[in-house]
Design a protein around this motif. Structure first.
Motif, PDB file in Angstrom:
ATOM      1  N   LEU A 159       0.803  -1.225   0.000  1.00  0.00           N
ATOM      2  CA  LEU A 159       0.000   0.000   0.000  1.00  0.00           C
ATOM      3  C   LEU A 159       0.838   1.277   0.000  1.00  0.00           C
ATOM      4  O   LEU A 159       0.327   2.344  -0.346  1.00  0.00           O
ATOM      5  N   GLY A 160       2.075   1.178   0.417  1.00  0.00           N
ATOM      6  CA  GLY A 160       2.947   2.351   0.419  1.00  0.00           C
ATOM      7  C   GLY A 160       2.378   3.499   1.236  1.00  0.00           C
ATOM      8  O   GLY A 160       2.009   3.334   2.396  1.00  0.00           O
ATOM      9  N   GLY A 161       2.265   4.665   0.621  1.00  0.00           N
ATOM     10  CA  GLY A 161       1.809   5.869   1.316  1.00  0.00           C
ATOM     11  C   GLY A 161       0.352   5.839   1.747  1.00  0.00           C
ATOM     12  O   GLY A 161      -0.057   6.620   2.594  1.00  0.00           O
ATOM     13  N   ARG A 162      -0.412   4.930   1.191  1.00  0.00           N
ATOM     14  CA  ARG A 162      -1.824   4.816   1.584  1.00  0.00           C
ATOM     15  C   ARG A 162      -2.012   3.931   2.811  1.00  0.00           C
ATOM     16  O   ARG A 162      -3.116   3.823   3.345  1.00  0.00           O
ATOM     17  N   TRP A 163      -0.935   3.298   3.256  1.00  0.00           N
ATOM     18  CA  TRP A 163      -1.036   2.308   4.321  1.00  0.00           C
ATOM     19  C   TRP A 163      -1.607   2.888   5.614  1.00  0.00           C
ATOM     20  O   TRP A 163      -2.482   2.287   6.228  1.00  0.00           O
ATOM     21  N   LEU A 164      -1.129   4.045   6.033  1.00  0.00           N
ATOM     22  CA  LEU A 164      -1.552   4.601   7.317  1.00  0.00           C
ATOM     23  C   LEU A 164      -3.053   4.860   7.356  1.00  0.00           C
ATOM     24  O   LEU A 164      -3.727   4.494   8.326  1.00  0.00           O
TER      25      LEU A 164
END
Length: 71
Positions: free
Chosen positions: A38-43
């Motif tokens: 997910l990269g940057g969308r993970w949080l």
């Protein structure tokens, strides 16, 4: 007759923790495993996933496991 006296007592905090620790670890590992994909969308995804979990005490257990696994 008063049904309040017949209601089962909720588990103690220690009992709740013991009964749910393994599941919290599995959930935390599942959430952490999606981080690379997910990269940057993970949080924001993790926040949404945690929002679906109940009860609040269980969510805190998963958060603590995520923190522990992220070290």
């Amino acid at each position: 007759m008063d049904n309040a006296h017949n209601a089962p007592t909720p588990p103690s905090r220690a009992e709740f923790h013991q009964a749910n620790q393994a599941r919290a670890q599995v959930d935390a590992q599942r959430l952490l495993a999606a981080k690379a994909e997910l990269g940057g969308r993970w949080l924001s995804w993790v926040a949404a996933e945690l929002y679906t979990l109940k009860p609040a005490a269980y969510v805190q257990m998963v958060r603590r496991e995520l923190e522990r696994l992220s070290r």
